[in-house]
Design an enzyme around this catalytic site. Structure first.
Site, mmCIF file in Angstrom:
data_model
loop_
_atom_site.group_PDB
_atom_site.id
_atom_site.type_symbol
_atom_site.label_atom_id
_atom_site.label_comp_id
_atom_site.label_asym_id
_atom_site.label_seq_id
_atom_site.Cartn_x
_atom_site.Cartn_y
_atom_site.Cartn_z
ATOM 1 N N ASP A 203 0.827 -1.224 0.000
ATOM 2 C CA ASP A 203 0.000 0.000 0.000
ATOM 3 C C ASP A 203 0.862 1.274 0.000
ATOM 4 O O ASP A 203 1.675 1.473 0.892
ATOM 5 C CB ASP A 203 -0.874 -0.067 1.265
ATOM 6 N N HIS A 377 -3.838 4.533 6.912
ATOM 7 C CA HIS A 377 -2.723 4.058 6.085
ATOM 8 C C HIS A 377 -1.375 4.391 6.723
ATOM 9 O O HIS A 377 -1.188 5.477 7.270
ATOM 10 C CB HIS A 377 -2.794 4.686 4.693
HETATM 11 ZN ZN LIG Z 1 -8.124 1.214 0.052
HETATM 12 ZN ZN LIG Z 2 -9.071 0.535 3.279
#
Ligand SMILES: [Zn+2]
Ligand SMILES: [Zn+2]
Length: 566
Positions: A203, A377
């Protein structure tokens, strides 16, 4: 011995292909195919909300043409977590190819709700998996690894193929103190790293942020402060899937003696799902029915409302223009937006905040310390930690715009001394192929965006896939043009309606006359505050007109209301 060698040769003769269908080089609609020989698995099937220039469509999904063409070989869909940008396109994918779906309990519960809306739940083959569990699909052995994120029940995937192990992180941050005490399973990730990983896909969303992302618990002090300081009703808006956040609000409500009302369809549904699965503890007797909210002393209540992004038909947007059945803002109420402002939504969100402020609410939003919102995140150091634990041979940054993926590639540079042979920057439609000779970019595949017009967001979605191409070529488009007087806020004359490819003038003249009247009626029946909010008006006009045109003509043109200030 000789036979065995031939067998081995055959095994590694096949290619492994990584085929991003969406979410690489763009924000949202994450989906990826992984292929070994003929066998394919699909990782996530997300959607994105359309930009303002795509007015007239509700959601955008990846084009699953590649999967449809290879339908016989697709073994299943594996979901990392329940955010819309990972599951929003599941009904549309299953309508094209009815494959089995694997995900954690909470993820599948959210998928079930979407399938139910499309009346597809009965046929769907949903299989619940747990972190630590292994699943064999053709040549792929998949292990689910628990990771921390802003949603519960989130997993990364370790996919063992005949050529080596692929790690796909899904979305994550490394939350050292998650509210549910379910830690990121770094041990398992490190075990794979120790044994050797062929390819890491990780990510990239927050690669721009130095350091570490704050724990979900970091919003606790701010939320507590709201409870301590607000003399009147407290209204908190967050994503309905942010179970960690809901839990913290419920716990403080319990501590400070306030009753809680959930407002908005998605908030009510999701909190119910999470409660049923034992993921949300609701203290005894704390819940208030939405209809009882205004009858209870403001200082004794907190409303948890969906619609942080200013979506015109969402609960909070309606509250902002005083058009919600159960909640009316009164001067001195506190409204807190516990969510990030997703780029592209600024205008709609600030418009909503303007309305709320005008009603006399004290609106709490944006950056502050302690934070009212933390990201789900990981920042640069967390991404580096994952890179260092996994130490892959090949690396593909995923989930992000190109600039973010490029930065993530840079972050991995030091691993070139530790076994990293090459990093590939792929965009949706690019492919990566790996065989016994190494890895390289392969033939591109056709990808694209499919615009779906599913009616207003609070209406049950009735149909499946309408590709914008087909949509335009078969049903044409309709532009209602409304001129509003800047000073009076009133409509200047009857609205005009321009259409192309919809109906001939002779066939359509009566229908169009009635349609103009209908638009006028929609305008007249709206409150002055709604009328001053073009986003809301466009959405209302579109919804009413669409219902009318389907009923009258059985056709679904693309409807794009244009409001002019004169
Ligand atoms: Zn996402
Ligand atoms: Zn997510």
């Amino acid at each position: 011995m000789r036979l065995l060698l031939i067998f081995n040769f055959n095994m590694s003769d096949k290619k492994l292909q990584i085929i991003p269908l969406g979410g690489l080089g763009e924000f949202g609609m994450n989906s990826m195919a992984v292929r070994y020989g003929d066998d394919i698995i699909v990782l996530d099937a997300g959607m994105m909300f359309p930009d303002a220039e795509l007015l007239g469509v509700d959601i955008v999904t990846p084009d699953f043409n590649y999967l449809e063409q290879n339908a016989a070989h697709v073994r299943g869909l594996i979901l990392t977590h329940g955010h819309e940008d990972h599951i929003g396109a599941v009904p549309f994918l299953l309508a094209q190819i009815p494959i089995p779906v694997y995900g954690t309990a909470f993820t599948l519960a959210l998928v079930e709700r979407r399938l139910e809306e499309h009346e597809m739940l009965d046929e769907a083959k949903l299989h619940t998996v747990k972190p630590g569990q292994k699943l064999q699909l053709g040549p792929f052995a998949i292990e689910f690894i628990h990771v921390t994120h802003s949603i519960v029940h989130c997993v990364a995937l370790a996919i063992t193929t005949p050529l080596g192990v692929i790690i796909h992180t899904g979305d994550y941050k490394v939350d050292p103190t998650p509210t549910d005490n379910e830690l990121f399973d770094l041990h398992t990730l490190a075990e794979y790293g120790k044994r050797g990983v062929l390819l890491l896909m990780s990510d990239s969303t927050n690669v721009d942020r130095p350091g570490y992302t704050e724990s979900e618990r970091a919003v606790g002090p701010r939320i507590e402060d709201l409870f301590v300081r607000s003399p009147r009703r407290l209204v908190i808006s967050c994503f309905s899937s942010s179970i960690h956040r809901l839990q913290q609000i419920l716990d403080f409500a319990d501590e400070y003696g306030r009753k809680v009302a959930f407002i908005g369809r998605s908030m009510i549904n999701t909190s119910e799902i999470a409660h049923d699965l034992g993921l949300l503890r609701i203290p005894n007797g704390i819940l208030l029915r939405p209809q009882d909210l205004m009858q209870t002393a403001p200082s004794k209540t907190v409303a948890i409302v969906s619609g942080t992004q200013g979506e015109p038909m969402s609960a909070l947007s309606r509250v902002a223009v005083d058009n919600n059945k159960h909640l009316s803002i009164e001067p001195g109420d506190c409204v807190a937006l516990s969510a990030r402002i997703i780029p592209g939504n600024e205008k709609a969100i600030y418009r909503m905040i303007n309305h709320l402020s005008r009603r006399g609410a004290d609106v709490v939003y944006g950056t502050m310390n302690p934070p009212i919102h933390v990201s789900g995140h990981g920042s640069a150091e967390e991404l580096r930690l994952v890179l260092n634990l996994v130490r892959p041979k090949y690396f593909v940054p995923i989930h992000g715009e190109y600039r973010q993926m490029a930065r993530h590639a840079k972050l991995a540079q030091h691993l070139s001394y530790l076994g990293l042979e090459e990093t590939f920057l792929l965009e949706s439609g690019d492919t990566l192929e790996i065989d016994s000779d190494g890895a390289r970019k392969g033939e591109p595949v056709t990808v694209g965006r499919v615009c779906i017009d599913s009616g207003t967001l609070d209406e049950v979605v009735e149909d499946i896939v309408i590709r914008d191409r087909r949509h335009l070529s078969e049903d044409g488009f309709v532009l209602p043009i409304i001129a509003i007087d800047k000073h009076t806020g009133h409509c200047e004359g009857l609205p005009e309606i321009v259409s192309r490819g919809f109906m001939s003038m002779e066939d359509g003249s009566t229908v169009m006359q009635e349609a103009r009247q209908l638009v006028m009626k929609t305008l007249d029946s709206s409150t002055p505050e709604e009328r001053s909010d073009w986003g809301v008006m466009q959405e209302k006009i579109r919804a009413d007109l669409k219902r009318f045109l389907i009923k009258q003509t059985s056709r679904r043109p693309l409807i794009m209301p244009v409001i002019l200030e004169v």
